[in-house]
Design an enzyme around this catalytic site. Structure first.
Site, mmCIF file in Angstrom:
data_model
loop_
_atom_site.group_PDB
_atom_site.id
_atom_site.type_symbol
_atom_site.label_atom_id
_atom_site.label_comp_id
_atom_site.label_asym_id
_atom_site.label_seq_id
_atom_site.Cartn_x
_atom_site.Cartn_y
_atom_site.Cartn_z
ATOM 1 N N ASP A 147 27.716 -12.285 -12.379
ATOM 2 C CA ASP A 147 28.862 -11.634 -13.032
ATOM 3 C C ASP A 147 29.941 -12.623 -13.430
ATOM 4 O OD1 ASP A 147 30.231 -9.300 -13.942
ATOM 5 O OD2 ASP A 147 31.454 -9.302 -12.134
ATOM 6 N N SER B 89 34.002 -5.737 -16.962
ATOM 7 C CA SER B 89 32.590 -5.347 -16.918
ATOM 8 C C SER B 89 32.473 -3.826 -16.957
ATOM 9 C CB SER B 89 31.930 -5.874 -15.641
ATOM 10 O OG SER B 89 32.035 -7.285 -15.554
ATOM 11 N N GLN C 264 24.449 -7.280 -19.249
ATOM 12 C CA GLN C 264 25.747 -6.665 -18.960
ATOM 13 C C GLN C 264 26.481 -6.366 -20.252
ATOM 14 O OE1 GLN C 264 29.691 -8.621 -17.552
ATOM 15 N NE2 GLN C 264 28.700 -7.966 -15.660
#
Length: 313
Positions: free
Chosen positions: A231, A255, A305
């Site tokens: 991430d 995110s 993502q």
């Protein structure tokens, strides 16, 4: 916030992932609209974990992903018929709300299914009665089958690159100092860091990463830290193609969802190459895709993502 970490960053990360088991119980969560005052009830195996301090006060999404992996994995037992341990092979989650980094998070694990080869778990990460992240993950007993994988691209090795930490330490800014001194994973970009405005370029980059500490031989722990690190920089290719740096005061990024497929066991205390690209950005959202390779070229994981990427006037 002190300039010096209270403990070694890697030890701190291990402590954050060492969740406390609270037993099998139920918890109440707020209505999805947060307007009616109604409460929902979720039951399952409950774990509690703390958060790492962040300069902006919001919980780092990768931390919550990693803690969900640990919580789910702890509920997946060895196969009763004498088979091997089941290892995580995929996760799919949605970030629903920001979390407060100064407060604990509860992780409620629902055992959805334990089949002959696969086990599925749903995890809700909650804080003060609100769901921060909702995730489904699957585990599989190791078995034989067809084998192939993508080739690792030819990029400079980590020994040829400066650590991001060295670069950030030279910047007189609290956020730069925080990431230089508190980040548990050593990152080394093969491209220049996205600190300020840049010329628009290809929507792609590669980053070497490693925890600079020998870690236990625990596949679940290594998978959790791989999810944690996934991430960090996955939206950067979106910014690179538009010449936008993280320091741009107009930038609003967060995110939205995260998917990850774990192809083979990894060791995050050895160098991992994380290659990323962005096929599309639109409607204030950008998509990042990534592949993680061991130093010998073995493909370890694939990541996707979508994030909110907005430029405010």
């Amino acid at each position: 916030m002190s300039d010096a970490p209270l403990t070694d960053p890697a030890d701190d990360l291990l402590d954050v992932l060492d969740l406390t088991y609270e037993g099998s119980t139920t918890i109440q969560v707020a209505s999805p609209t947060e307007a009616t005052g109604d409460l929902g009830v979720y039951g399952g195996e409950v774990f509690t974990g703390r958060s790492q301090p962040q300069p902006h006060g919001r919980v780092f999404g990768g931390q919550v992903l990693a803690q969900c992996v640990v919580a789910a994995g702890r509920t997946v037992a060895a196969v009763d018929d004498g088979g091997g341990r089941r290892h995580i092979h995929s996760l799919h989650g949605y970030f629903l709300r920001p979390g407060d980094a100064s407060k604990e998070i509860q992780f409620v694990v629902e055992g959805m299914r334990d089949g002959g080869s696969f086990s599925a778990r749903r995890v809700h990460a909650t804080q003060e009665g609100r769901i921060l992240l909702s995730l489904i993950t699957s585990f599989q007993e190791e078995s034989g089958g067809l084998e192939h994988h993508l080739d690792m691209p030819d990029v400079p090795g980590p020994e040829e690159l400066r650590s991001d930490r060295e670069i950030l330490e030279q910047i007189d800014h609290p956020v730069a100092r925080h990431f230089a001194r508190y980040r548990a994973v050593d990152l080394r970009h093969t491209e220049r860091l996205l600190l300020g405005p840049a010329e628009p370029g290809p929507a792609a980059q590669s980053v070497w990463m490693r925890v600079e500490k020998d870690l236990p031989d625990d596949d679940l722990l290594h998978a959790a830290i791989l999810a944690y690190a996934s991430d960090y920089v996955l939206l950067e290719p979106v910014l690179r193609t538009h010449g936008v740096g993280w320091g741009d005061p107009r930038l609003r990024a967060a995110s939205l969802d995260h998917a990850m497929w774990f192809h083979r066991p990894a060791r995050v205390d050895e160098w991992v190459l994380y290659t990323q690209s962005s096929p599309s950005a639109q409607s204030g959202r950008g998509l990042g895709l990534g592949h993680m390779f061991a130093a010998d070229g073995t493909l370890l994981a694939t990541v996707g993502q979508e994030g909110m990427v907005r430029l405010k006037a």
